[in-house]
Each structure stands twice: as C-alpha cells, then as structure tokens.
Design a protein around this motif. Structure first.
Motif, mmCIF file in Angstrom:
data_model
loop_
_atom_site.group_PDB
_atom_site.id
_atom_site.type_symbol
_atom_site.label_atom_id
_atom_site.label_comp_id
_atom_site.label_asym_id
_atom_site.label_seq_id
_atom_site.Cartn_x
_atom_site.Cartn_y
_atom_site.Cartn_z
ATOM 1 N N ARG A 178 0.960 3.798 -11.999
ATOM 2 C CA ARG A 178 2.393 2.920 -11.833
ATOM 3 C C ARG A 178 2.474 2.308 -10.501
ATOM 4 O O ARG A 178 1.474 2.359 -9.517
ATOM 5 C CB ARG A 178 3.561 3.871 -11.924
ATOM 6 C CG ARG A 178 3.623 4.700 -13.115
ATOM 7 C CD ARG A 178 3.764 4.055 -14.412
ATOM 8 N NE ARG A 178 5.147 3.288 -14.233
ATOM 9 C CZ ARG A 178 6.270 3.787 -14.625
ATOM 10 N NH1 ARG A 178 6.452 5.302 -14.878
ATOM 11 N NH2 ARG A 178 7.322 3.005 -14.511
ATOM 12 N N SER A 179 3.147 1.201 -10.635
ATOM 13 C CA SER A 179 3.359 0.385 -9.380
ATOM 14 C C SER A 179 3.657 1.147 -8.185
ATOM 15 O O SER A 179 4.533 2.052 -8.317
ATOM 16 C CB SER A 179 4.417 -0.671 -9.816
ATOM 17 O OG SER A 179 5.839 -0.239 -10.014
ATOM 18 N N THR A 180 3.734 0.673 -6.982
ATOM 19 C CA THR A 180 3.924 1.221 -5.734
ATOM 20 C C THR A 180 5.164 1.382 -5.715
ATOM 21 O O THR A 180 5.750 2.421 -5.203
ATOM 22 C CB THR A 180 3.068 0.295 -4.794
ATOM 23 O OG1 THR A 180 1.670 0.629 -4.821
ATOM 24 C CG2 THR A 180 3.605 0.683 -3.311
ATOM 25 N N PRO A 181 6.082 0.347 -5.920
ATOM 26 C CA PRO A 181 7.606 0.526 -5.868
ATOM 27 C C PRO A 181 8.183 1.848 -6.491
ATOM 28 O O PRO A 181 8.934 2.663 -6.063
ATOM 29 C CB PRO A 181 8.162 -0.717 -6.264
ATOM 30 C CG PRO A 181 7.284 -1.535 -5.888
ATOM 31 C CD PRO A 181 5.759 -0.863 -6.186
ATOM 32 N N VAL A 182 7.745 2.138 -7.990
ATOM 33 C CA VAL A 182 8.056 3.069 -8.718
ATOM 34 C C VAL A 182 7.487 4.532 -8.322
ATOM 35 O O VAL A 182 8.218 5.324 -7.916
ATOM 36 C CB VAL A 182 7.490 3.053 -10.173
ATOM 37 C CG1 VAL A 182 7.524 4.486 -10.809
ATOM 38 C CG2 VAL A 182 8.273 1.802 -10.971
ATOM 39 N N VAL A 183 6.349 4.270 -7.510
ATOM 40 C CA VAL A 183 5.694 5.575 -6.985
ATOM 41 C C VAL A 183 6.496 6.265 -5.789
ATOM 42 O O VAL A 183 7.022 7.246 -5.637
ATOM 43 C CB VAL A 183 4.185 5.553 -6.786
ATOM 44 C CG1 VAL A 183 3.753 6.497 -5.788
ATOM 45 C CG2 VAL A 183 3.541 5.292 -8.077
ATOM 46 N N LEU A 184 6.827 5.119 -4.834
ATOM 47 C CA LEU A 184 7.411 5.372 -3.704
ATOM 48 C C LEU A 184 9.019 5.635 -4.056
ATOM 49 O O LEU A 184 9.379 6.682 -3.276
ATOM 50 C CB LEU A 184 7.293 4.233 -2.682
ATOM 51 C CG LEU A 184 5.816 4.025 -2.095
ATOM 52 C CD1 LEU A 184 5.807 2.915 -1.064
ATOM 53 C CD2 LEU A 184 5.277 5.121 -1.504
ATOM 54 N N THR A 185 9.636 5.298 -4.710
ATOM 55 C CA THR A 185 10.896 5.534 -5.000
ATOM 56 C C THR A 185 11.166 7.124 -5.565
ATOM 57 O O THR A 185 11.810 7.680 -5.201
ATOM 58 C CB THR A 185 11.437 4.798 -6.308
ATOM 59 O OG1 THR A 185 11.531 3.431 -5.656
ATOM 60 C CG2 THR A 185 12.954 5.161 -6.692
ATOM 61 N N ARG B 112 0.706 -1.202 -0.149
ATOM 62 C CA ARG B 112 0.244 -0.298 0.006
ATOM 63 C C ARG B 112 1.105 1.110 0.088
ATOM 64 O O ARG B 112 1.906 1.312 0.875
ATOM 65 C CB ARG B 112 -0.876 -0.008 1.418
ATOM 66 C CG ARG B 112 -1.829 -1.091 1.245
ATOM 67 C CD ARG B 112 -2.804 -1.051 2.533
ATOM 68 N NE ARG B 112 -3.326 0.204 2.517
ATOM 69 C CZ ARG B 112 -3.937 0.692 3.838
ATOM 70 N NH1 ARG B 112 -3.656 0.105 4.768
ATOM 71 N NH2 ARG B 112 -4.535 1.768 3.576
ATOM 72 N N ARG B 113 0.625 2.060 -0.856
ATOM 73 C CA ARG B 113 1.295 3.458 -1.274
ATOM 74 C C ARG B 113 0.956 4.452 0.100
ATOM 75 O O ARG B 113 1.871 5.372 0.092
ATOM 76 C CB ARG B 113 1.234 3.816 -2.402
ATOM 77 C CG ARG B 113 0.043 4.228 -2.883
ATOM 78 C CD ARG B 113 0.151 4.790 -4.538
ATOM 79 N NE ARG B 113 0.185 3.732 -5.193
ATOM 80 C CZ ARG B 113 0.450 3.639 -6.648
ATOM 81 N NH1 ARG B 113 0.204 4.619 -7.415
ATOM 82 N NH2 ARG B 113 0.671 2.584 -7.187
ATOM 83 N N GLY B 114 -0.261 4.228 0.681
ATOM 84 C CA GLY B 114 -0.672 5.550 1.237
ATOM 85 C C GLY B 114 0.155 5.661 2.452
ATOM 86 O O GLY B 114 0.597 6.810 2.582
ATOM 87 N N PRO B 115 0.637 4.675 3.256
ATOM 88 C CA PRO B 115 1.588 5.000 4.618
ATOM 89 C C PRO B 115 2.852 5.505 4.134
ATOM 90 O O PRO B 115 3.303 6.319 4.638
ATOM 91 C CB PRO B 115 1.343 3.612 5.150
ATOM 92 C CG PRO B 115 0.245 2.756 4.733
ATOM 93 C CD PRO B 115 -0.111 3.369 3.259
#
Length: 342
Positions: free
Chosen positions: A289-296, A170-173
């Motif tokens: 986009r995927s969560t890893p790309v977004v969080l990176t 989950r990207r929210g946190p």
C-alpha cells in the motif's frame, strides 16, 4: 501493468511478514498455556485476543483487497458506534468503582480515526477525501464530548500524523519513529511503576493517572520481580494484588498491558507482546500500500499501544479485533478489474 519481477517481490514480502506473524501469534498462544500450567492460571483471555487479532487481520486483508475505501470506512463507523454506546467512560471514584472502560473507548476512537484517515488516502476523489478527514476531526470532537481525554488526544494525533504522512516519501524513518514513540511511552510507565522518576515529575503524573492506577502498576511490577520467569499465571493479578481487591467492584487488571504481561506471564510475556507490535510495524513496512496509508495505520496502532500502556484496552476483544482489522486493511493489496494492484 505490474511487472512479473515486481509481483514476485511483492509476494515474497507478504509471505515473509505473514510467516513472522504466524510464528509470533502462535508463540503468544503457546506461552500463555505454559505460564498457566500448574498455577491455576486462566489463559482463555490471551487465547481469545490472539484469535481475534488473527481472524480480523485475515478479514482485513480480504476486505481491503476488494474495497480499499469502503471497508475501512465501515470498520471505522462500527468502532465509533461501539465507543459511543460503551458504558462507563468516566473513571468515577477510584475506590468504589473500577477504572471503567476509558481505555477501551479511547482505543476504539483512535482505531476509528485511523480507519477513516486510511480511507481518505485510498480514495482518488478530492471531495470525498476532505469529507473523510472532516469525519476524523469529528471523531476527535466526539471523544472530547464523551469525556474521553485520551480518545480525543489520540484521535487528533492520528489525524495530524496522517496529514504529515502525505509529505513523506520513505516509510522507514516514519516506522522507526512510531516504534520509538511506543518504547518511550512504555518506558515512562515502567519508570512510574518503579518510582525512579524525580519526585516532582512523579507527583505531576500521578494526578492525571490517579493514585490507584499507579498503585496497581507498582503491584504488577512487584509481582513481576518475584516471578520473572513464568509470571504468576494469566488472569491471576486480581487475586494477588492488594490494591485491586480494595475496590468494591474490582476488575482484576493492572490497567497497563506491558505490566500485566510482566506480572502474569513473566519476561517472556513482555517480549512476546513487544514482538507482536514489532511484527505489525514490520508488516506495514513491507506492505504494498501507499506510504500515507501505511503510516496512518501505523500511527493509529502506535496510539493504541500508548493507550494500552496506561489503560485497560487490550482486555477487550473488540479492541484486539479492531487492531487486527486495521493492520489487515493497511497491508491488503487492492484489486482492480480482477487484477491485484501493487
């Protein structure tokens, strides 16, 4: 195949985030003109930064849609080349030279690391992913070799956050944590400028920050308190700061983006700067986009915000353009065989 309902929902998310971005960037440009009116201000720098962010964001969206792996790699290598060739990384004597391009160099290294790590998550080839992460580690080492402690630390932090992002579903946190990190760094800078921290902590921070930088921050905060509504006008800090004029080669900057906004454009300027950062995080949160790309990408942009809070980074158009490009790449919707992929 992507369902029609899923495509419509994705388009709605993109439309909302794009509309918010237009409003925020337009407000930033308009307020710079209003705060400069009748004060002999120079809003050109703010207008150029807004234009650079908007144009590079659009370019990133297009390039990321067509080349989700190649585009961030090319952007990262360009940023690395600019960082390596930029002069004046070391601060030098704090009274005979300006604080230099240390903030811009660190920002470019951080953005380059973010681009490489985004490309690593976008590729399905394990060997290429490993090679890109090795390149990201090499960028951090390059920062250390250049004497850019902020660049080395920021690049290493982005790489570690990117590796950790692969374990999050989950990207929210993660987005909330990035926003909190930026707020804490900004709050610390404000506390140092206001001299409200314990004496021991202030002394410890003044060493790596340099006494001249702290004095610039305090000048900026003093100007902001006396002109809280409109500020003194864009580009006028160097004229009104006693500390800035002491250097033989003054650059007219307080070396902190939030404090510069507060001094030159008032409280509204600070709120608009915060709104621009929040918009980028919001666009990442709504990205397909995927969560890893977004969080990176979010980690790299948060590291950039931290660098800009303690150094002169956003005054360089290349840094503003690089931030917009990375945000655009991370919010693009890749195309496969002529069909957009969510």
């Amino acid at each position: 195949m992507t369902s029609a309902a899923g495509t419509d929902a994705d388009n709605d998310r993109r439309n909302v985030s794009d509309a918010v971005g237009v409003v925020v960037l337009g407000a930033c440009a308009l307020w710079s003109l209003l705060s400069a009116a009748g004060r002999d201000g120079r809003p050109e720098g703010v207008l150029l930064a807004v234009l650079a962010v908007a144009a590079s964001y659009a370019a990133g969206r297009m390039a990321g849609s067509l080349w989700p792996v190649a585009a961030p790699c090319v952007g990262a290598l360009a940023g690395l080349a600019l960082a390596v060739t930029m002069p004046g990384v070391a601060a030098g004597s704090q009274f005979t030279t300006p604080l230099g391009h240390a903030g811009a160099v660190a920002a470019l290294l951080v953005l380059a690391t973010g681009g490489v790590c985004c490309a690593a998550w976008a590729t399905p080839v394990p060997s290429l992913r490993f090679g890109l992460r090795a390149l990201a580690a090499g960028i951090a080492v390059t920062g250390a070799a250049m004497g850019s402690a902020m660049g080395c630390a920021g690049s290493a932090a982005v790489l570690l956050c990117s590796l950790a992002a692969g374990r999050l579903h989950r990207r929210g946190p993660g987005i909330a944590g990035l926003a909190l990190t930026a707020a804490v760094v900004t709050g610390m800078v404000w506390a140092v400028a206001a001299n409200v921290l314990p004496a021991g902590l202030t002394t410890a921070l003044s060493g790596p920050l340099t006494e001249r930088r702290v004095q610039l921050w305090r000048d900026a905060l003093s100007l902001a308190r006396r002109n809280s509504a409109l500020g003194v006008g864009p580009g006028r800090f160097g004229e009104l700061s006693g500390t800035a004029s002491e250097a033989l080669l003054p650059d007219g900057k307080p070396h902190s983006a939030p404090l510069q906004q507060a001094a030159e454009m008032g409280l509204v300027g600070v709120l608009l700067l915060a709104a621009a950062f929040c918009w980028i995080l919001y666009a990442l949160w709504r990205s397909a986009r995927s969560t890893p790309v977004v969080l990176t990408a979010g980690a790299a942009l948060t590291a950039l915000a931290a660098v800009a809070a303690v150094g002169d980074a956003l005054s360089f158009t290349t840094v503003s353009a690089g931030a917009g490009l990375l945000a655009g790449l991370a919010t693009a919707r890749p195309w496969v065989a002529g069909v957009p992929r969510s």
